[in-house]
Design a protein around this motif. Structure first.
Motif, PDB file in Angstrom:
ATOM      1  N   SER A 144      28.884 -22.131  -2.384  1.00 45.00           N
ATOM      2  CA  SER A 144      27.574 -21.495  -2.445  1.00 45.00           C
ATOM      3  C   SER A 144      27.341 -20.804  -3.783  1.00 45.00           C
ATOM      4  CB  SER A 144      27.427 -20.472  -1.318  1.00 45.00           C
ATOM      5  OG  SER A 144      28.324 -19.379  -1.497  1.00 45.00           O
ATOM      6  N   PHE A 145      26.068 -20.607  -4.100  1.00 47.83           N
ATOM      7  CA  PHE A 145      25.653 -19.790  -5.228  1.00 47.83           C
ATOM      8  C   PHE A 145      24.192 -19.410  -5.028  1.00 47.83           C
ATOM      9  CE2 PHE A 145      24.807 -24.169  -6.499  1.00 47.83           C
ATOM     10  CZ  PHE A 145      23.531 -24.114  -7.035  1.00 47.83           C
ATOM     11  N   ALA A 146      23.739 -18.434  -5.795  1.00 51.20           N
ATOM     12  CA  ALA A 146      22.339 -18.019  -5.789  1.00 51.20           C
ATOM     13  C   ALA A 146      21.790 -18.147  -7.197  1.00 51.20           C
ATOM     14  CB  ALA A 146      22.201 -16.591  -5.286  1.00 51.20           C
ATOM     15  N   PHE A 147      20.531 -18.567  -7.293  1.00 51.46           N
ATOM     16  CA  PHE A 147      19.878 -18.806  -8.567  1.00 51.46           C
ATOM     17  C   PHE A 147      18.594 -17.991  -8.620  1.00 51.46           C
ATOM     18  CE2 PHE A 147      16.986 -21.841 -11.015  1.00 51.46           C
ATOM     19  CZ  PHE A 147      17.368 -21.342 -12.255  1.00 51.46           C
ATOM     20  N   LEU A 148      18.453 -17.193  -9.679  1.00 55.05           N
ATOM     21  CA  LEU A 148      17.314 -16.288  -9.821  1.00 55.05           C
ATOM     22  C   LEU A 148      16.523 -16.620 -11.079  1.00 55.05           C
ATOM     23  CD1 LEU A 148      15.925 -13.598  -8.772  1.00 55.05           C
ATOM     24  CD2 LEU A 148      17.380 -12.410 -10.437  1.00 55.05           C
ATOM     25  N   VAL A 149      15.216 -16.810 -10.933  1.00 58.55           N
ATOM     26  CA  VAL A 149      14.324 -16.857 -12.092  1.00 58.55           C
ATOM     27  C   VAL A 149      13.354 -15.690 -11.948  1.00 58.55           C
ATOM     28  CG1 VAL A 149      14.527 -19.317 -12.571  1.00 58.55           C
ATOM     29  CG2 VAL A 149      12.781 -18.543 -10.974  1.00 58.55           C
ATOM     30  N   VAL A 150      13.109 -14.984 -13.045  1.00 64.74           N
ATOM     31  CA  VAL A 150      12.312 -13.756 -12.991  1.00 64.74           C
ATOM     32  C   VAL A 150      11.420 -13.679 -14.220  1.00 64.74           C
ATOM     33  CG1 VAL A 150      14.235 -12.465 -14.009  1.00 64.74           C
ATOM     34  CG2 VAL A 150      12.454 -11.226 -12.794  1.00 64.74           C
ATOM     35  N   ASP A 151      10.265 -13.081 -14.071  1.00 66.11           N
ATOM     36  CA  ASP A 151       9.338 -12.856 -15.168  1.00 66.11           C
ATOM     37  C   ASP A 151      10.062 -12.105 -16.279  1.00 66.11           C
ATOM     38  OD1 ASP A 151       7.373 -11.906 -16.908  1.00 66.11           O
ATOM     39  OD2 ASP A 151       6.028 -11.238 -15.324  1.00 66.11           O
TER      40      ASP A 151
END
Length: 392
Positions: A144-151
């Protein structure tokens, strides 16, 4: 345009119908129907989710609207970029697409709006619930992993990552801040056709394939230190360093004319802070009209900044890619690479060599206004996930 299909993938199938580990392709921003071309390149492979890294030259709303229509039923996560990483390494003016086949991945994506005014407890509960459900519904997917895109202009990444991380427990997180070339004017993220500013999209992923989240930088701290003596933390502005006007004092320390400070200076003369047992970059975005330094990430009065020196970026990147391949090479690497690294590579005329390393190791991604790794928002780094063509 190039679609990557890993022919050595262990996923079962028959001939050309065998599922790849990931699907990747790229289309020029000027293409009149870019998502139709992406859909054609990817074929009928069912996707768990689709990630789009979109050049600021493109009509962002139009692209995500097309994706919503042509990839109906698939979570589509998108953001604007400060440059792209495609089949040949560093690129510009592209729409990069990464498809995560449903045969190897399960995911759920959450929009997080108003990241500058978070209500932490409901957000933490929401993420924890989604993480548990995703795991329970996909017991055979062990990785598993988590991927974050943010302003990238939200000024809220530090608080956001610190809030999200505890809810993920042992699920490692990486990500990147959406960019706008080198204009720093307008950055956007989107989920399933909804375009948002001052927002983020978090994708939780389970995988059949072995994965490894990583962060790398090629900077070595020096003995030269300085102290932030006056700052505006909310706006990430340093007004004075060592009780002197910040821009002028920084210029004195690096041996530059205060009137000539620019992004090339900041890329080649970074500063770092010590957090725990490690140093993390606090990159300077620009000097404002008042001679103050505007930073990409959190800054505060009393913070001790240490000057750092860059190693050879090409050699360092090659070494780190080799480390990721020590138990067998990844099939793909998804990378979030700070725009300052690209600027430094261009300034030192090594961009082509850096691109060759990225291409040789199947790195696909985008140039960012900042990177996320665990609970931290950092700069001048590459964060990412290596995905291996095996389940163990």
């Amino acid at each position: 345009m190039q679609t990557t299909v890993d022919e050595d993938s262990p996923v079962t199938g028959h001939g050309a119908d065998a599922s790849p580990v990931l699907l990747t392709t790229q289309v020029s921003w000027a293409d009149t129907s870019p998502v139709a071309q992406i859909r054609k390149d990817f074929g009928a492979e069912p996707l768990s989710f689709l990630s789009l890294f979109i050049s600021p030259r493109a009509d962002f709303q139009s692209v995500v609207d097309q994706a919503q229509r042509l990839f109906a039923g698939t979570d589509v996560v998108a953001c604007t970029t400060a440059g792209e990483i495609g089949a040949a390494g560093y690129d510009d003016g592209q729409i990069i697409a990464i498809g995560f086949p449903a045969s190897g991945f399960a995911s759920t994506s959450l929009a997080i709006e108003h990241v500058d005014d978070l209500n932490p407890l409901p957000l933490i509960d929401r993420i924890a619930l989604e993480r548990i459900q995703l795991q329970d519904h996909n017991p055979k997917m062990k990785h598993s992993f988590a991927f974050l895109v943010v302003d990238g202009l939200s000024l809220a990444e530090d608080t956001l990552t610190a809030t999200i991380s505890p809810a993920l427990r042992d699920m490692p997180i990486f990500g990147g801040s959406a960019g706008d070339g080198t204009d720093f004017g307008h950055t956007l993220v989107a989920l399933n056709g909804k375009v948002m500013a001052t927002a983020a999209v978090l994708t939780l992923v389970r995988s059949r394939f072995r994965t490894r989240v990583f962060s790398l930088d090629h900077l070595v701290p020096s003995e030269q230190q300085m102290v932030v003596t006056q700052a505006d933390p909310d706006r990430r502005i340093v007004k004075t360093i060592n009780a002197e006007p910040a821009g002028r004092e920084y210029a004195r320390i690096v041996g530059k004319d205060p009137e000539q400070l620019d992004r090339f200076t900041f890329a080649s003369h970074p500063v770092v802070v010590r957090i725990g047992g490690a140093h993390h970059v606090r990159a300077i975005q620009h000097v404002n009209d008042a001679g103050e330094l505007v930073f990409f990430s959190a800054i505060d009065e009393g913070m001790v900044l240490t000057m750092a020196s860059p190693q050879n970026m090409v050699e360092h990147l090659q070494n780190k890619m080799t480390e990721l391949a020590q138990d067998g090479p990844p099939a793909h690497i998804v990378g979030c690479d700070c725009v300052l690294r690209r600027i430094e590579a261009e300034q030192t005329q090594t961009a082509r060599d850096v691109s060759s390393v990225l291409s040789a190791h199947n790195v696909t991604g985008f140039s960012t206004y900042g990177e996320q790794i665990g609970p931290l928002h950092v700069n001048h780094t590459m964060t990412g996930v290596a995905i291996y063509p095996s389940e163990e």
